[in-house]
Design a protein around this motif. Structure first.
Motif, short mmCIF file in Angstrom:
data_model
loop_
_atom_site.label_atom_id
_atom_site.label_comp_id
_atom_site.label_asym_id
_atom_site.label_seq_id
_atom_site.Cartn_x
_atom_site.Cartn_y
_atom_site.Cartn_z
N ALA A 187 0.84 -1.20 0.00
CA ALA A 187 0.00 0.00 0.00
C ALA A 187 0.87 1.24 0.00
O ALA A 187 2.08 1.18 0.23
CB ALA A 187 -0.91 0.01 1.23
N TYR A 188 0.25 2.39 -0.29
CA TYR A 188 0.94 3.67 -0.14
C TYR A 188 -0.06 4.74 0.25
O TYR A 188 -1.27 4.58 0.08
CB TYR A 188 1.70 4.06 -1.41
N ILE A 211 7.12 4.53 -5.71
CA ILE A 211 6.38 3.82 -6.76
C ILE A 211 7.26 3.66 -8.00
O ILE A 211 7.19 2.67 -8.70
CB ILE A 211 5.11 4.61 -7.15
N THR A 265 -2.88 -5.35 -3.38
CA THR A 265 -2.41 -3.96 -3.44
C THR A 265 -3.55 -3.04 -3.02
O THR A 265 -4.73 -3.36 -3.24
CB THR A 265 -1.94 -3.56 -4.85
N GLU A 280 -4.51 1.20 -2.97
CA GLU A 280 -4.08 2.55 -3.32
C GLU A 280 -5.26 3.49 -3.50
O GLU A 280 -6.33 3.08 -3.96
CB GLU A 280 -3.22 2.53 -4.59
N HIS A 282 -6.10 5.49 -5.70
CA HIS A 282 -5.75 5.75 -7.11
C HIS A 282 -6.44 4.67 -7.91
O HIS A 282 -6.89 3.65 -7.37
CB HIS A 282 -4.22 5.64 -7.26
N LEU A 324 -0.04 1.34 -8.54
CA LEU A 324 0.72 0.29 -7.88
C LEU A 324 0.19 -1.10 -8.27
O LEU A 324 0.96 -2.03 -8.49
CB LEU A 324 0.62 0.48 -6.36
N GLY A 365 -8.72 -0.35 -5.09
CA GLY A 365 -8.52 1.03 -5.52
C GLY A 365 -9.69 1.45 -6.37
O GLY A 365 -10.72 0.78 -6.43
#
Lengths: 276, 317
Positions: B195-196, B225, B245, B247, B249, B255, B275
């Motif tokens: 994750a971010y 990234i 994942t 994000e 986004h 990602l 996401g």
């Protein structure tokens, strides 16, 4: 340097020869808008600009941004003739083995920034002039714009910025040849009164014949002595100047001589110019 | 945990750097009080340039300053920088210049401003540019560390994506960002959640939910990234056998896409991506929107459990 008008004419003629050889050799490229700015480039690089091919990174040097990056043959030929790199390399134009990219490329000695997509060079010039001001350096920044190019909004954003920051060391030169890729600028997108537009954006405006050395020199001298803000030089030019069949037509905006006969005609006309 | 502003960390770090370095200049496009570059502008008015609502002018001017030896930071909202894609491409990235674009108000967390402002495509757009690097800090501590790192250790273009919202602090005070390195926030052996940004905290909560169900999840902060920590992703796939994942986004070109490329090329294991899914956002409270678009801790936990229902991969330990 102390070149007479006759000297400048000879140099410009050599550059025009180079331009024709380059686009004919590459069988592509933009002769029209290179030939129209040849006299201006000659005056800048051989008379007005404080540059030294031996010290291309001197922080105090004058800068030139060729915002109309398709005029690469004109700029590359001028840089080579001025000694930034050997003229023998010009034949590599647009070829895989050469650094001489189709549009102006920073990897070429003497080139300050890559350009090609239009409308971005004036902003780069604004940044360079701002940096000069911050560093208290006295260099001038020249930006060459096409008259089709100024249809891009980015140009007018940067006109506002140049005025806001009173960048008296920023000098834009408009190559007013009245022709763009698809035809005459007045048909494609009429820009109306460019002088009034530039003045209303807060720039000093000087209008000249862009093929008359005395007028080019005096306009640049006046621009350099400006203290109030940036200067916009409208240089009235002829697209394809020097090659009769390339003059005032969109046909050779982005096309080389179409045949061996056309190539030879261009060269012989340029040869004749010096004899006259 | 306490929530802290990433934008404040950015502005304050700029001032800190500005005190020691005369060559730092900062540009903004009429959003400086929101991006917090105004703090720098107040401290160093001569080195701060407000270019007005003219992003193309901001980006090309930034390029000219960098070409003249300045170290440049330029800020606006994430969505507005994308209109300068071609200026970024030609004037900054092709010239490979030292310009750092630190954008704020990215993603869903801009909340009430709605779909026009909630950009969820920017990481993909920026990652596609040669020479551009893309970093999304996960909290205020990481933001400050990223800005220091970029200024002190790099000379190439960067895109740093910040949110409007405060994020809960997940990193220790001594944390130091390293480009191209993921950071394991919680170890685990059954599945890895990558994750971010805003999704780090949701991912840690998802790990708690999974723990209650007997699933031991690893959580990794993938703030870098581009370049991405390819080795760490493959290691996670090999050791835990399943990857999710998460994000703030689009799952396309973010990602999720990048991780899918890596594991499908190098170590195929079940993968789920949480996401946005090729859609626009919507006005609402920032954190409600994660619910609405199925991007909460529960959704990450659910996606994780789905990975356990896939049986055909040879690589599942």
């Amino acid at each position: 340097m102390d070149y007479s008008n006759v000297d400048l004419k000879k140099i410009a003629n050599k550059i025009r020869h180079d331009i024709i050889e380059m686009v004919y050799g590459a069988n592509s490229g933009h002769p029209g808008g290179s030939l129209s700015i040849t006299d201006i480039l000659t005056v800048l690089y051989f008379k007005e600009m404080n540059i030294d091919p031996e010290e291309p990174d001197d922080p105090g040097r004058d800068r030139l941004v060729m915002s109309k990056g398709h005029a690469s043959p004109g700029l590359y030929a001028t840089l080579a003739e001025r000694g930034f790199f050997p003229t023998s390399l010009l034949s590599g134009f647009r070829k895989l083995s050469s650094k001489l990219e189709g549009h102006v490329h920073r990897g070429v000695p003497g080139v300050e920034t890559s350009t090609g997509s239009l409308g971005q060079g004036l902003g780069i010039g604004v940044g360079m002039a701002l940096a000069g001001k911050l560093d208290r350096r006295d260099y001038h920044v020249y930006v060459i714009l096409g008259d089709g190019e100024i249809e891009e909004g980015n140009v007018w954003e940067s006109m506002m910025a140049g005025s806001k920051y009173k960048l008296s060391h920023l000098i834009a030169i408009l190559d007013r040849n009245r022709v763009q890729l698809d035809g005459f600028t007045d048909d494609i997108m009429p820009m109306g009164n460019i002088r009034a537009k530039a003045e209303s954006f807060g720039w000093n405006v000087i209008e000249i014949n862009g093929h008359n050395y005395d007028e080019i020199v005096s306009a640049i001298e006046r621009a350099k002595s400006s203290t109030g803000g940036p200067t916009f030089i409208i240089a009235n030019t002829v697209k394809g100047k020097g090659v009769s069949y390339m003059e005032n037509t969109a046909k050779y905006h982005g096309s080389p001589p179409a045949s061996r006969e056309e190539y030879e005609k261009a060269i012989s006309e340029l040869d004749m110019e010096l004899i006259q | 945990m306490t929530a802290e502003s990433l934008r404040d960390a950015y502005g304050n770090t700029l001032v800190e750097l500005g005190k020691a370095h005369d060559d730092l200049v900062v540009l903004d496009a009429d959003l400086s009080s929101s991006t917090r570059t105004s703090v720098f502008g107040k401290a160093f008015p001569d080195r701060f340039f407000n270019m007005g609502i003219s992003e193309q002018s901001m980006v090309t001017t930034a390029a000219g300053l960098a070409l003249s030896g300045k170290k440049v930071f330029a800020s606006t909202f994430a969505v507005f920088l994308t209109r300068t894609y071609e200026q970024l491409r030609q004037s900054v990235c092709y010239n490979n210049l030292d310009v750092k674009f630190v954008v704020t108000h990215a993603g869903l967390t801009v909340g009430e401003d709605g779909a026009t402002h909630q950009i969820v495509e920017d990481v993909g757009i920026m990652s596609g540019l040669p020479n551009m690097h893309v970093v999304v800090p996960g909290d205020s501590i990481e933001t400050a560390s990223v800005i220091h790192y970029l200024f002190e250790k790099t000379k190439t273009p960067f895109y740093v994506r910040l949110s409007r919202e405060k994020f809960e602090v997940v990193n220790d005070r001594g944390y130091e960002f390293r480009l191209g390195k993921g950071v394991t926030l919680k170890d685990g052996s059954d599945i890895t959640i990558l994750a971010y940004g805003a999704m780090i905290n949701f991912s840690l909560k998802a790990a708690d939910i999974l723990k209650a169900k007997g699933i031991d999840a690893r959580v990794i902060n993938m703030s870098s990234i581009k370049p991405i920590d390819r080795d760490l992703v493959i290691k996670a796939a090999r050791e835990t056998g399943r990857v999710v994942t998460a994000e703030e986004h689009s799952i396309y070109n973010g990602l999720g896409s990048r991780v899918a490329e890596i594991i499908s090329e190098s170590y195929p294991v079940p993968l789920r991506r949480v996401g946005m899914k090729d859609n626009f956002g919507k006005s609402g409270k920032a954190w409600e929107l994660f619910d609405y678009f199925h991007m909460t801790a529960d959704d990450i936990a659910k996606a994780s459990e789905e990975c356990f229902r896939v049986e055909k991969y040879e690589n599942i330990p």
